[in-house]
Each structure stands twice: as structure tokens, then as C-alpha cells.
Design a protein around this motif. Structure first.
Motif, short mmCIF file in Angstrom:
data_model
loop_
_atom_site.label_atom_id
_atom_site.label_comp_id
_atom_site.label_asym_id
_atom_site.label_seq_id
_atom_site.Cartn_x
_atom_site.Cartn_y
_atom_site.Cartn_z
N ASP A 175 28.84 -59.48 -15.73
CA ASP A 175 28.68 -60.78 -16.03
C ASP A 175 28.14 -61.39 -14.56
O ASP A 175 27.33 -62.14 -14.34
N GLU A 176 28.94 -60.82 -13.59
CA GLU A 176 28.81 -61.27 -12.17
C GLU A 176 27.25 -60.75 -11.59
O GLU A 176 26.48 -61.55 -10.95
N HIS A 177 26.91 -59.39 -11.95
CA HIS A 177 25.65 -58.94 -11.67
C HIS A 177 24.53 -59.56 -12.40
O HIS A 177 23.49 -60.04 -11.94
N LEU A 178 24.85 -59.88 -13.58
CA LEU A 178 23.74 -60.78 -14.40
C LEU A 178 23.45 -62.25 -13.84
O LEU A 178 22.23 -62.55 -13.94
N LYS A 233 20.09 -65.48 -10.62
CA LYS A 233 19.77 -66.72 -9.43
C LYS A 233 18.95 -66.09 -8.42
O LYS A 233 18.00 -66.87 -8.02
N TYR A 234 18.83 -64.64 -8.09
CA TYR A 234 17.61 -64.17 -7.14
C TYR A 234 16.08 -63.82 -7.92
O TYR A 234 15.33 -63.45 -7.21
N GLU A 247 20.32 -59.81 -3.57
CA GLU A 247 20.01 -60.71 -2.11
C GLU A 247 19.03 -60.40 -1.43
O GLU A 247 18.03 -61.38 -1.03
N ALA A 248 18.94 -59.07 -0.86
CA ALA A 248 18.27 -58.60 0.06
C ALA A 248 16.70 -58.40 -0.51
O ALA A 248 15.85 -58.69 0.32
N ILE A 249 16.50 -58.01 -1.83
CA ILE A 249 15.27 -57.91 -2.16
C ILE A 249 14.66 -59.22 -2.97
O ILE A 249 13.67 -59.31 -3.48
N SER A 250 15.36 -60.20 -2.95
CA SER A 250 14.79 -61.64 -3.34
C SER A 250 13.74 -61.79 -2.76
O SER A 250 13.70 -61.85 -1.56
#
Length: 342
Positions: A208-211, A216-217, A191-194
Motif C-alpha cells: 500500500d505504501e508503494h502504491l 503521489k508522484y 521520488e527521483a523519477i518524478s
């Protein structure tokens, strides 16, 4: 000199294939550096550190493997703390790398783990070594043992990590993330580097959550895991920034490895990380995405700040010289040995 060597029996875990072998490297290197001062025997546990039955087998095995001669020192090198429950108390050294097992349990299971991994093993050890002051404080918190029983001995940086010059890529820096475990805080990192022009290199298996978050970002990333030490070194050399914004760490070796290669580091302002980094890293609040983002932006845009951190890293890495660390362990072995033959 041979007849004056201290006999040290190293008790080590049976490592899972594909997992980090850092513990094994640490003590293999120490044995090599102390070859003229100790006679070493290595015992690998028969079973993986999975379940209570396998723990019982490992405890019994360690009991029969220990040497009962007063000249021997038994050193449990980490993760399998409970191995000394049936071993002779006066000759035991126990190394604790972190107390992360307490964060992963709740209720009765947490109490069982506290007794099995900390309270009983610490009480049975002659000397406990902790890899950081933070870990030492946690051991005292969970066991109420006396502070003087615990020696803080950091982890030595691998000599393969040497300075390699690289021009910092201000237009699209490569950010290296080591580890994907629950404490590595990588969802906040994503989220921070998006919105920041960068490439994220991730070492560690993604779920899967990481992917989903990477998608998303819209993070430009690459991913590898189960890599060799040589390949990991290449990752440090290729990167511009090391990201290590964990929510807790017993030590935080990547900080020093990046210092040694002369790459800038962003890490957390909590747990052991400020202790390890000193003034050689950008410290941020790992639970504040805005603070993390601002840290990355400062590293990317402020050349003077980057050079200051790299200069400080050249000094900071000296604290973790392998010969100094090996000698600290030798002094522990000598103390246990000498106390037993008085």
C-alpha cells in the motif's frame, strides 16, 4: 573418469512458492557443468525456513542425511546456514550470499540470529564461500573468522542473457526495477523519477505504501510479480535502463544480467554494487534523491556516456562466465576432498 569423481551432497532450502528460485538455478547449473567431475545428490529440507521448530527439524534431518564417508563433501548452498550444526566439520562447504538477516533484527533476536546463521555455521564449515568481497567482509565482521577460510566466488550470469539491440528511447525511456523488498529503495526511486518522462516497469509485489507513493508522484508504471525466467528476460529486453539503487546487496545479479543484454545500468555506490558493476554502470548515492535523479538524467541525455557503459558492460560480464564460476566451486570441493583423504 567415473571412479575419480568427487561425491558432493547439496543441501538446499525448501523454497516458498512464488519466491525467487535463484539459489536453486545457480547450483543446478553448477552441477550440470561439473557432471563429468562430481557425483551430486540434492537434499531439499523438509520444512520451510520459518521459526525455530522447523529449523530444529531441518538440522536433525541434515544430520541423518549427511554421508560420513571421507570421500563425501557436504555443501550447504545458502539461506539455511545453520544446517551444519550437527554435521561433520571436516567435510562441510557453506555458501553465504549476504548478511542481510542481521539488518532485519535488533536486540536479543539479533544476537540469536548472529549465532545461528553466522558464528556457529561458519565455525563448523571447512570452507565458506561468499558471493562478493563485501559479503566476505561482513562475515568476518560478524564472526571474527580468519580471512583465508573464506573463498569469494561470484554468481554466474545465466547464458540466456545475450545481447539484444534496442534503440534507446530518449523521449520516454522504460526503466526496469527488479525487486520491491525493503532494501530495494524504491520509494526514493519513485521520488527521483518524478517529473521525468519515463515508464517504470516494476517486477515484484507492491504494498500500500508503494502504491500511495506511485500515485503521489504520478508515475506511469506497470507491475508484475511471480513471473517466469523467460518473462523476466523479456523485461530486460524491453527496457532502456535498469534501476538497481539498493541500500545493500550481497551481490546484485541484475547488474550483470543487464550488462549481458546490453542495457545501461544505474546502481548504488555502496555495498557490493560497485564491486559487481565495475565501470559498467552509473553509480549514485542511494540515499540522495537528487543524485539519483541526476544519474537518470545523464543516462537519458548523454548518448556517448550510455555507449561507454554498454561497451564496458560487454567486458564486465566476462568475469561472471558460468564455466569459470563452476570451476571455482570444483576447486573448493577438490580441496575439501583431498584434505580428508590424506
Amino acid at each position: 573418469m567415473t571412479d575419480k569423481k568427487i561425491i558432493v551432497n547439496f543441501f538446499q532450502r525448501k523454497p516458498h512458492k512464488g519466491f525467487s528460485f535463484s539459489l536453486e538455478y545457480i547450483f543446478e547449473d553448477i552441477r550440470h557443468r561439473l557432471a563429468d567431475k562430481i557425483n551430486a545428490t540434492v537434499y531439499i529440507s523438509r520444512c520451510f525456513n520459518d521459526g525455530y521448530f522447523t529449523k530444529f527439524i531441518n538440522i536433525i534431518e541434515a544430520y541423518f542425511r549427511q554421508r560420513r564417508n571421507v570421500n563425501h563433501v557436504n555443501h550447504i548452498t545458502g539461506e539455511i546456514h545453520y544446517l551444519n550444526l550437527l554435521m561433520t566439520k571436516k567435510r562441510g562447504v557453506l555458501t553465504i550470499h549476504d548478511c542481510g538477516m542481521m539488518r532485519r533484527k535488533e536486540g536479543i533476536a539479533k544476537e540469536v540470529v548472529q549465532w545461528l546463521y553466522l558464528i556457529l555455521p561458519v565455525s563448523k564449515a571447512t570452507i565458506v564461500t561468499a558471493v562478493s568481497e563485501e559479503t566476505k567482509l561482513e562475515i568476518i565482521q560478524y564472526t571474527n573468522c580468519k580471512s583465508e577460510k573464506i573463498e569469494v566466488i561470484p554468481v554466474a550470469v545465466n547464458p540466456q542473457y545475450q545481447p539484444v539491440y534496442k534503440t534507446f528511447n530518449t523521449s520516454k525511456p522504460i526503466i526496469l526495477q527488479i525487486g520491491t523488498g525493503y532494501n530495494k529503495n524504491i520509494l526514493r526511486l519513485f521520488e527521483a523519477i518524478s517529473g521525468i518522462s519515463c515508464h517504470l516497469t516494476i517486477v515484484g509485489k507492491l504494498n500500500d505504501e508503494h502504491l500511495a507513493a506511485l500515485n503521489k508522484y504520478r508515475i506511469d508504471y506497470s507491475n508484475e510479480y511471480n513471473i517466469t525466467n523467460e518473462r523476466l528476460l523479456e523485461k530486460y529486453i524491453d527496457c532502456d535502463i535498469l534501476s538497481f539503487i539498493s541500500t545493500f546487496e550481497g551481490f546484485g545479479m541484475p547488474i550483470i544480467e543487464a550488462n549481458a543484454v546490453e542495457r545501461v545500468v544505474i546502481t548504488s555506490n555502496i555495498s557490493s554494487m560497485p564491486e559487481v558493476a565495475g565501470n559498467a554502470a552509473c553509480l549514485v548515492n542511494p540515499k540522495d534523491v537528487v543524485d539519483i535523479k541526476n544519474g537518470f538524467l545523464k543516462l537519458i541525455t548523454d548518448e556517448f556516456y550510455r555507449e561507454t557503459l554498454i561497451d564496458n558492460g560487454r567486458i564486465n560480464k566476462r568475469r561472471f562466465d558460468a564455466n569459470i564460476i563452476a570451476d571455482k566451486y570444483y576447486q573448493v570441493y577438490k580441496k575439501v576432498h583431498d584434505d580428508n583423504i590424506k
